[in-house]
Design an enzyme around this catalytic site. Sequence first.
Site, PDB file in Angstrom:
ATOM      1  N   GLU A  68      53.769  67.522  48.770  1.00  0.00           N
ATOM      2  CA  GLU A  68      52.917  68.000  49.871  1.00  0.00           C
ATOM      3  C   GLU A  68      52.038  69.172  49.407  1.00  0.00           C
ATOM      4  O   GLU A  68      50.989  69.420  49.971  1.00  0.00           O
ATOM      5  CB  GLU A  68      53.767  68.404  51.084  1.00  0.00           C
ATOM      6  CG  GLU A  68      54.451  67.222  51.787  1.00  0.00           C
ATOM      7  CD  GLU A  68      53.497  66.334  52.599  1.00  0.00           C
ATOM      8  OE1 GLU A  68      52.519  66.859  53.177  1.00  0.00           O
ATOM      9  OE2 GLU A  68      53.716  65.107  52.632  1.00  0.00           O
ATOM     10  N   CYS A 124      62.260  57.260  48.746  1.00  0.00           N
ATOM     11  CA  CYS A 124      61.440  58.172  49.549  1.00  0.00           C
ATOM     12  C   CYS A 124      60.006  57.864  49.170  1.00  0.00           C
ATOM     13  O   CYS A 124      59.692  57.753  47.976  1.00  0.00           O
ATOM     14  CB  CYS A 124      61.761  59.629  49.220  1.00  0.00           C
ATOM     15  SG  CYS A 124      60.650  60.800  50.042  1.00  0.00           S
ATOM     16  N   THR A 125      59.151  57.681  50.172  1.00  0.00           N
ATOM     17  CA  THR A 125      57.793  57.231  49.871  1.00  0.00           C
ATOM     18  C   THR A 125      56.936  58.320  49.224  1.00  0.00           C
ATOM     19  O   THR A 125      55.837  58.043  48.767  1.00  0.00           O
ATOM     20  CB  THR A 125      57.110  56.687  51.143  1.00  0.00           C
ATOM     21  OG1 THR A 125      57.206  57.673  52.174  1.00  0.00           O
ATOM     22  CG2 THR A 125      57.774  55.407  51.599  1.00  0.00           C
ATOM     23  N   HIS A 126      57.427  59.546  49.191  1.00  0.00           N
ATOM     24  CA  HIS A 126      56.716  60.582  48.429  1.00  0.00           C
ATOM     25  C   HIS A 126      56.947  60.449  46.919  1.00  0.00           C
ATOM     26  O   HIS A 126      56.136  60.917  46.131  1.00  0.00           O
ATOM     27  CB  HIS A 126      57.201  61.983  48.842  1.00  0.00           C
ATOM     28  CG  HIS A 126      56.633  62.492  50.136  1.00  0.00           C
ATOM     29  ND1 HIS A 126      56.979  61.973  51.350  1.00  0.00           N
ATOM     30  CD2 HIS A 126      55.755  63.499  50.384  1.00  0.00           C
ATOM     31  CE1 HIS A 126      56.349  62.637  52.311  1.00  0.00           C
ATOM     32  NE2 HIS A 126      55.596  63.573  51.758  1.00  0.00           N
ATOM     33  N   TYR A 151      60.753  65.585  57.073  1.00  0.00           N
ATOM     34  CA  TYR A 151      61.784  65.037  57.951  1.00  0.00           C
ATOM     35  C   TYR A 151      63.157  65.075  57.265  1.00  0.00           C
ATOM     36  O   TYR A 151      64.190  65.143  57.912  1.00  0.00           O
ATOM     37  CB  TYR A 151      61.488  63.555  58.265  1.00  0.00           C
ATOM     38  CG  TYR A 151      60.434  63.291  59.309  1.00  0.00           C
ATOM     39  CD1 TYR A 151      59.621  64.313  59.817  1.00  0.00           C
ATOM     40  CD2 TYR A 151      60.238  61.993  59.793  1.00  0.00           C
ATOM     41  CE1 TYR A 151      58.645  64.025  60.768  1.00  0.00           C
ATOM     42  CE2 TYR A 151      59.279  61.718  60.747  1.00  0.00           C
ATOM     43  CZ  TYR A 151      58.478  62.723  61.230  1.00  0.00           C
ATOM     44  OH  TYR A 151      57.532  62.440  62.172  1.00  0.00           O
ATOM     45  N   GLY A 152      63.123  64.981  55.934  1.00  0.00           N
ATOM     46  CA  GLY A 152      64.343  64.708  55.170  1.00  0.00           C
ATOM     47  C   GLY A 152      65.387  65.796  55.205  1.00  0.00           C
ATOM     48  O   GLY A 152      66.535  65.580  54.843  1.00  0.00           O
ATOM     49  N   CYS A 205      58.431  55.602  55.772  1.00  0.00           N
ATOM     50  CA  CYS A 205      59.235  56.799  55.557  1.00  0.00           C
ATOM     51  C   CYS A 205      60.691  56.345  55.492  1.00  0.00           C
ATOM     52  O   CYS A 205      61.187  55.726  56.443  1.00  0.00           O
ATOM     53  CB  CYS A 205      59.026  57.754  56.724  1.00  0.00           C
ATOM     54  SG  CYS A 205      60.086  59.204  56.677  1.00  0.00           S
ATOM     55  N   ASN A 206      61.320  56.623  54.364  1.00  0.00           N
ATOM     56  CA  ASN A 206      62.717  56.196  54.220  1.00  0.00           C
ATOM     57  C   ASN A 206      63.654  56.951  55.145  1.00  0.00           C
ATOM     58  O   ASN A 206      64.657  56.408  55.599  1.00  0.00           O
ATOM     59  CB  ASN A 206      63.183  56.413  52.777  1.00  0.00           C
ATOM     60  CG  ASN A 206      62.626  55.372  51.847  1.00  0.00           C
ATOM     61  OD1 ASN A 206      63.245  54.351  51.643  1.00  0.00           O
ATOM     62  ND2 ASN A 206      61.460  55.617  51.313  1.00  0.00           N
ATOM     63  N   THR A 207      63.328  58.210  55.383  1.00  0.00           N
ATOM     64  CA  THR A 207      64.183  59.012  56.257  1.00  0.00           C
ATOM     65  C   THR A 207      64.191  58.400  57.655  1.00  0.00           C
ATOM     66  O   THR A 207      65.257  58.154  58.240  1.00  0.00           O
ATOM     67  CB  THR A 207      63.687  60.474  56.284  1.00  0.00           C
ATOM     68  OG1 THR A 207      63.585  60.946  54.938  1.00  0.00           O
ATOM     69  CG2 THR A 207      64.622  61.352  57.072  1.00  0.00           C
ATOM     70  N   ASP A 221      54.312  58.181  58.368  1.00  0.00           N
ATOM     71  CA  ASP A 221      55.221  58.950  57.516  1.00  0.00           C
ATOM     72  C   ASP A 221      55.185  60.387  58.029  1.00  0.00           C
ATOM     73  O   ASP A 221      54.348  60.751  58.849  1.00  0.00           O
ATOM     74  CB  ASP A 221      54.759  58.892  56.051  1.00  0.00           C
ATOM     75  CG  ASP A 221      55.660  59.719  55.135  1.00  0.00           C
ATOM     76  OD1 ASP A 221      56.890  59.551  55.206  1.00  0.00           O
ATOM     77  OD2 ASP A 221      55.143  60.554  54.372  1.00  0.00           O
ATOM     78  N   SER A 222      56.088  61.201  57.477  1.00  0.00           N
ATOM     79  CA  SER A 222      56.073  62.612  57.858  1.00  0.00           C
ATOM     80  C   SER A 222      54.858  63.344  57.286  1.00  0.00           C
ATOM     81  O   SER A 222      54.554  64.444  57.717  1.00  0.00           O
ATOM     82  CB  SER A 222      57.346  63.281  57.335  1.00  0.00           C
ATOM     83  OG  SER A 222      57.369  63.190  55.928  1.00  0.00           O
TER      84      SER A 222
END
Length: 266
Positions: free
Chosen positions: A155, A187-189, A43-44, A74-76, A11-12
């Site tokens: 983050e 979004c995985t966040h 990344y998004g 990461c969905n992006t 992921d980012s």
Amino acid sequence: VAEVKKIGVFDSGLGGLTVLKTLQRELPGCSFVYLGDTARTPYGSKSGSTVVRYSVECATFLARHDIDLLVVACNTASSVALEEIARVVSCPVIGTIAPAVRECLSHQEREGGLVGILGTRATIQSAAYQRAIHSANPAIALSAQPCPLFVPLVEEGITSGPIVEKIVEFYLRPLREEGVSSLILGCTHYPLLLGPIRDFMGNHIAIVECADAIAREIQSSHDIPLDRGGTSRFFVTDEVSRFNSLASTFLQGALVEAIKVDSLGS
Ligand code: DGL
């Protein structure tokens, strides 16, 4: 059916840990190599070509660790770079979109109603979710909402309290007013903000997270070791201390000692 013992996950930043945590729980015999591209998150808000370049570098790095399967947590990256990623690694690749859409459609078939999609700007603009849902059923009504402030909040480790509540309300009010009946956290966040999202949207809607859907997909299409001997290693591209402390909190106290990689070396 190929045996999967070691899984690469990237992921980012921290978001992919929501996927890792579920995979560790559901596939305790597998070992994991996690890469968080913390130096370049988010990344998004970047262009598609930049996300493709970063994602290919992450995938190439993990492929050097002898993995049997790569999970793009990461969905992006899954929205804009899945094909390019699959081209540079020799193992199977699972992204977030197809599993989450399958999950959402099974709910939608039972309950009907409007489907809400949350994601980064890049994910929503790519229309990857919208296309995947409409190719299965063009009649489903969709409402897509980019939530660019969610990733920096997570983050920063800010996942509850008044700032989060205000921002959740800011993005989700239109979806609540439209009356969505299921909501994809694209979004995985975002699962780290599940509490405030659930509080605002109410208990009656179905919330789809990518992690469970990915775990089910791996279990159904691969041979998984049955013991519980799996281990996890962590790599990041920025300094380790913040990642280590936020990651161990999130993984419920598991000791996380990430290794900083200076160059992913494409
Ligand atoms: N967690 C990622 C996603 O699922 C990336 C977020 C970001 O870096 O913007 O889209």
